[in-house]
Design an enzyme around this catalytic site. Structure first.
Site, PDB file in Angstrom:
ATOM      1  N   HIS A 158       0.850  -1.187   0.000  1.00 16.04           N
ATOM      2  CA  HIS A 158       0.000   0.000   0.000  1.00 16.04           C
ATOM      3  C   HIS A 158       0.888   1.240   0.000  1.00 16.04           C
ATOM      4  CE1 HIS A 158       0.713  -1.306   4.221  1.00 16.04           C
ATOM      5  NE2 HIS A 158       1.078  -0.044   4.348  1.00 16.04           N
ATOM      6  N   ARG A 165      14.135  -4.640   3.464  1.00 17.55           N
ATOM      7  CA  ARG A 165      13.219  -5.408   4.300  1.00 17.55           C
ATOM      8  C   ARG A 165      11.828  -5.162   3.745  1.00 17.55           C
ATOM      9  NH1 ARG A 165       8.523  -3.937   7.583  1.00 17.55           N
ATOM     10  NH2 ARG A 165       8.383  -5.392   9.328  1.00 17.55           N
ATOM     11  N   ASP A 207       7.865  -5.157   3.798  1.00 22.13           N
ATOM     12  CA  ASP A 207       6.742  -5.097   4.723  1.00 22.13           C
ATOM     13  C   ASP A 207       5.558  -5.890   4.166  1.00 22.13           C
ATOM     14  OD1 ASP A 207       5.558  -3.767   7.162  1.00 22.13           O
ATOM     15  OD2 ASP A 207       4.179  -3.009   5.643  1.00 22.13           O
ATOM     16  N   GLU A 254       9.163  -9.643   5.981  1.00 15.02           N
ATOM     17  CA  GLU A 254       8.437  -9.659   7.247  1.00 15.02           C
ATOM     18  C   GLU A 254       7.350 -10.737   7.163  1.00 15.02           C
ATOM     19  OE1 GLU A 254       5.284  -7.115   9.960  1.00 15.02           O
ATOM     20  OE2 GLU A 254       5.461  -6.839   7.804  1.00 15.02           O
ATOM     21  N   ASP A 289       7.113  -3.605  16.171  1.00 16.82           N
ATOM     22  CA  ASP A 289       5.774  -4.201  16.148  1.00 16.82           C
ATOM     23  C   ASP A 289       5.449  -5.019  17.392  1.00 16.82           C
ATOM     24  OD1 ASP A 289       4.825  -3.261  13.688  1.00 16.82           O
ATOM     25  OD2 ASP A 289       5.894  -4.810  12.579  1.00 16.82           O
TER      26      ASP A 289
END
Length: 888
Positions: free
Chosen positions: A516, A623, A625, A654, A722
């Protein structure tokens, strides 16, 4: 956690039902057994303890425990009817803990376990000081269990995954050798209750409605099947040297975890046998020049199998089989199963079928440091937030008192006191006090000014949470994928920072968010304003247009997901539209690009943006997401572009669970290792729960699940932006934090330090886990001690290849003590850990070093001489690392 139990429904009517229930109630009272539940908390600040289970509807207040004599052990006596119950202890009303002393367990459907207690007619103590005896596997025997499943159509792959194999996809494949459409898998399991599912094509998790004994909530709206392994299943006597080899369930499917092309003509083969069943396994290679048998050392075991592995160079056109030996018997595993004679139905070796998988060597030698940019260091106050960008208009400053609507009100603001971390949890405008809209002013210049600090700490890689222009504090809502957020710095400043970091031996990995964008992204803004007249309209999935009047400052209540697809319903995060032939999330299931209609303008923009950061800005890795919410075919294109631009770039995803199908050639180098590092470390080392045997089995599963070159570059973390910080999650016990650091900095893979862990920073759930770094840490002796511990261990790792890329071998896994060796043929290191609450001991046979060794403590530098069977005494919750060398 709760309500994860099998339910039995009895349908009765009228007076008969009333009378029956009365008889049941009277019988229950007459035959009730006294059960004493006792619990010793593993966290501090305990105000209440209770026991909850299927016997009380998982009620957290119905059965409280008390600590009347103030000895730290909470207790309650209950009268319960005979039968089997599931339960957990509940601390402070919301923290659920498994009774690790229970005789049996079943999955709770949320990644943990419910304890099982079988009640008969004798009083029992459950929990601390339990009187329940665990039966050993030898006493229980093993049972031959056949799992059967008939899918609707022929699958590409099918396996069974459950509590018996750590829910690992592909570890227990199911086959249909007779072609009748029924797939089977045979496993040897000890008696007990097991939860499981069938997995179709790697991601289709399916309940066994035909064969289950019951079911349990899986935590995702579905059900796990439950199988009770009991006397219905044939008992099997398995032992080494009896000349019998149990062949059922032992297969070789040439999966990525079984055949691993290491490159340069070398390949790694992994075979398995049932535990304690065979003396040896050998790899038999057939080629034009003859046959060669290569010994396969035993490398590990799980609850069902033990595993054997060998590496060799195979010539073109070679074929192979496996020789299983036990006593006088030798059996050969071939394409058609086991055979008493060798040399037929061989497995073919084809390098093109198994492309080489090369992962970056620099990551194998790395110590990674994760930085949340806004909270690390403010190096340039002139770029602090002034909220002049268009997307902040009408969205900054405190909202009118009493008029906040948390679903749509935005009130971005700057906290001018860096030390005021309480601002993140004591907001007057949110129901629970948490504040996600507070900026602190951290920037790229602050990271640059800290390079000397990081280098001294032993860091070789900086992983930055998103730095692209965005509206939020976390920057997972990108507004421009080719521009550094102006309040972090400029592109030129970032490029100079990367150059300076590399000069000090530190590489940079960037956080990429391509599922997104943000609703402040220039493409989304134009699409909203122009609709289908904008070339960016199809970059998103609009279901209704135009948006409400006044966007982005809509005055009345509205629901963004009614107008466009957005991540988990958050209007600030509109989903990107990868496949023009199907809607989100259906597009995510498409693996092959030939089955999709790629949105090429969007796809090319994202690929070009990544190339920009790797090539022009000289970052060395990414990395990814939530990559599971983007089609696999895109990530294959992504891998191709990344490796073309920079062949040794690092791609880490992730993914919180098992990612077997996504780690390998053409996809990801590794994942953030939540499943096979963070979770077992948090349980065993952090909370002192479970056992060393279980800890070792979980670690082994992680090492066996992925190719070894992926295991070497796994991002091994204990917490992140997180999660609750490790220290807070484990009772603020600094000793436990240091023990986790000892393990992480000496284990296989790339240890990742979340900024501030090295100085003992605390933090609850997001956003509290993202507090500003405490730059006055040197004023606190405890923080100095923790920092010194991290620094010495990280630099020890950096100085010795054996601790980075050496072999791993478990030396002891007994009770709560755990020990292992890291060796590279030149150096040997012993790591000894006591995760228990009592003193422990680790022993080491020095015979391999001639019976006498010099053991040097890796932290203190103190040496001592060990002879014979050396004994290392460990205080509760402590550990040591020793360099072990033959004494002269």
């Amino acid at each position: 956690m709760k309500e994860h139990c099998t339910r039995t429904r009895v349908h009765l009517t009228g007076t008969l039902a009333t009378g029956f229930l009365l008889l049941v109630l009277m019988a229950g009272i007459a035959s009730a057994t006294s059960i004493t539940f006792r619990y010793q908390p593993v966290i501090g600040g305990v105000s209440s303890v209770s026991v909850a289970g299927d016997f009380n509807g998982w009620n957290t207040t119905a059965n409280p425990l008390t600590d009347d004599n103030k000895d730290g052990v909470w207790e309650a006596k209950l009268d319960l009817p005979p039968g089997k119950i599931l339960y957990k202890f509940v601390v402070n009303g919301s923290n659920w803990f498994t009774d690790e002393s229970a005789a049996d367990f079943v999955s709770d459907g949320l990644g943990g376990q419910n304890s099982v207690l079988v009640i008969k007619d004798q009083p029992l103590v459950a929990g601390f000081g339990t009187t329940v005896k665990k039966a050993s596997p030898a006493a229980m025997g093993l049972r031959n269990v056949t799992f059967k499943f008939k899918p609707d159509s022929k699958p590409q792959s099918l396996c069974v995954a459950g509590s018996f194999n750590d829910w690992t996809v592909g570890k227990s494949p199911m086959t249909d050798p007779d072609g009748d459409g029924v797939y089977t898998a045979n496993l040897l399991l000890a008696p007990g209750a097991y939860q499981y599912k069938f997995v179709v094509n790697g991601n289709g998790w399916t309940e066994d409605k035909a064969g289950e004994d019951g079911n349990s909530d899986d935590g995702f709206g579905g059900k796990n099947s439950i199988l009770n392994v009991d006397d219905r299943f044939k008992a099997i006597d398995v032992k080494v040297g009896d000349g019998k080899i149990f062949e059922d369930g032992v297969t070789h499917e040439q999966t990525a975890s079984e055949v691993n092309n290491l490159g340069a003509g070398r390949a790694q083969f992994t075979a398995r046998a049932h535990r304690s069943d065979v003396e040896s396994v050998g790899l038999v290679v057939h080629s034009a020049t003859g046959n060669t048998t290569i010994a396969m050392p035993r490398i590990n075991q799980d609850k069902v199998f033990e595993y054997f592995r060998a590496e060799t160079t195979l010539p073109a056109g070679a074929s192979y089989e496996f020789a299983y030996k036990d006593g006088p018997k030798t059996s050969y595993l071939t394409r058609k199963g086991f055979s008493d004679t060798p040399g037929h139905d061989l497995f073919a070796w084809d390098a093109s079928k198994f492309p080489p998988f090369l992962t970056p060597d620099w990551v194998k030698n790395a110590v990674i440091y994760q930085i949340f940019p806004d909270r690390f260091r403010n190096g340039n106050k002139s770029n602090d937030q002034d909220f002049k960008e268009w997307y902040y208009q009408g969205k900054h400053g405190d909202p009118p008192s009493g008029k906040i609507d948390p679903d749509r009100t935005e009130y971005y603001h700057l906290v001018t006191d860096w030390a005021n971390s309480a601002a993140l949890t004591q907001c007057a405008w949110t129901p629970d006090g948490r504040d996600w809209m507070a900026f602190y002013g951290g920037d790229i210049e602050g990271v640059r000014q800290s390079l000397a600090y990081l280098k001294d700490l032993g860091v070789t890689v900086i992983y930055l949470n998103p730095i692209f222009e965005a509206k939020s504090t976390h920057k997972y809502d990108g507004a421009d994928y080719k521009k550094v957020d102006p309040h972090f710095g400029t592109n030129e400043e970032f490029k100079a920072f990367v150059k300076e970091a590399k000069a000090q031996g530190i590489r940079v990995v960037l956080d990429i968010v391509y599922n997104h964008s943000g609703n402040a992204h220039y493409a989304f803004k134009e699409a909203v304003e122009k609709g289908k007249d904008s070339p960016y309209y199809d970059w998103y999935e609009f279901t209704r247009w135009p948006l409400p009047e006044g966007w982005p400052n809509v005055k009345s209540a509205w629901k963004p997901s009614d107008y466009y697809k957005c991540w988990w319903g958050f209007g600030d995060l509109p989903d990107l539209n990868f496949d023009l032939s199907r809607p989100d999330p259906a597009e995510n299931a498409v693996k092959n690009i030939a089955d999709a209609k790629p949105n090429w303008p969007l796809v090319n923009h994202l690929l070009d943006a990544t190339e920009f950061w790797l090539k022009e800005m000289d970052a060395d890795g990414v990395r990814l997401d939530v990559p599971n919410e983007v089609p696999d075919w895109f990530w294959k294109l992504y891998n191709e572009r990344v490796k073309k631009v920079k062949p040794d770039a690092y791609i880490v995803a992730e993914l919180w669970g098992n990612a077997t199908d996504h780690v390998g050639p053409g996809m990801y180098d590794a994942v953030m290792n939540y499943a096979f590092f963070r979770d077992p470390v948090n349980k065993f080392i952090g909370k002192g729960q479970g056992s060393a045997e279980d800890f070792d089995a979980s670690l082994a599963t992680g090492r066996l699940t992925y190719p070894s070159q992926a295991t070497q570059v796994m991002m091994n973390l204990i917490d992140s932006h997180d999660t609750v910080r490790f220290l807070t999650d484990n009772g603020n016990d600094l000793g436990r934090l240091k023990l986790a650091a000892l393990f992480g900095l000496t284990y296989v893979g790339a240890p990742c330090i979340y900024y501030g862990d090295e100085i003992g920073m605390a933090g609850g759930r997001d956003p509290d886990c993202r507090r500003p770094f405490l730059w006055d840490w040197q004023k606190d002796p405890q923080r100095v001690d923790v920092h010194d511990w991290y620094r010495k261990l990280a630099n020890l790792r950096g100085a010795h290849a054996a601790l980075r890329t050496g072999d791993f071998r478990t030396v002891q896994a007994s009770g709560m003590t755990y020990a292992y060796l890291r060796s590279d043929g030149r150096e040997d290191f012993l790591v000894a850990i006591n995760a228990g609450r009592q003193a422990g001991e680790v022993t080491l046979d020095t015979a391999p070093w001639g019976g006498k060794v010099t053991a040097t403590d890796g932290v203190t530098g103190i040496s001592e001489t060990w002879t014979g069977i050396a004994s290392i005494k460990l205080s509760p919750g402590s550990g040591q690392v020793f360099q072990v060398a033959r004494a002269r």
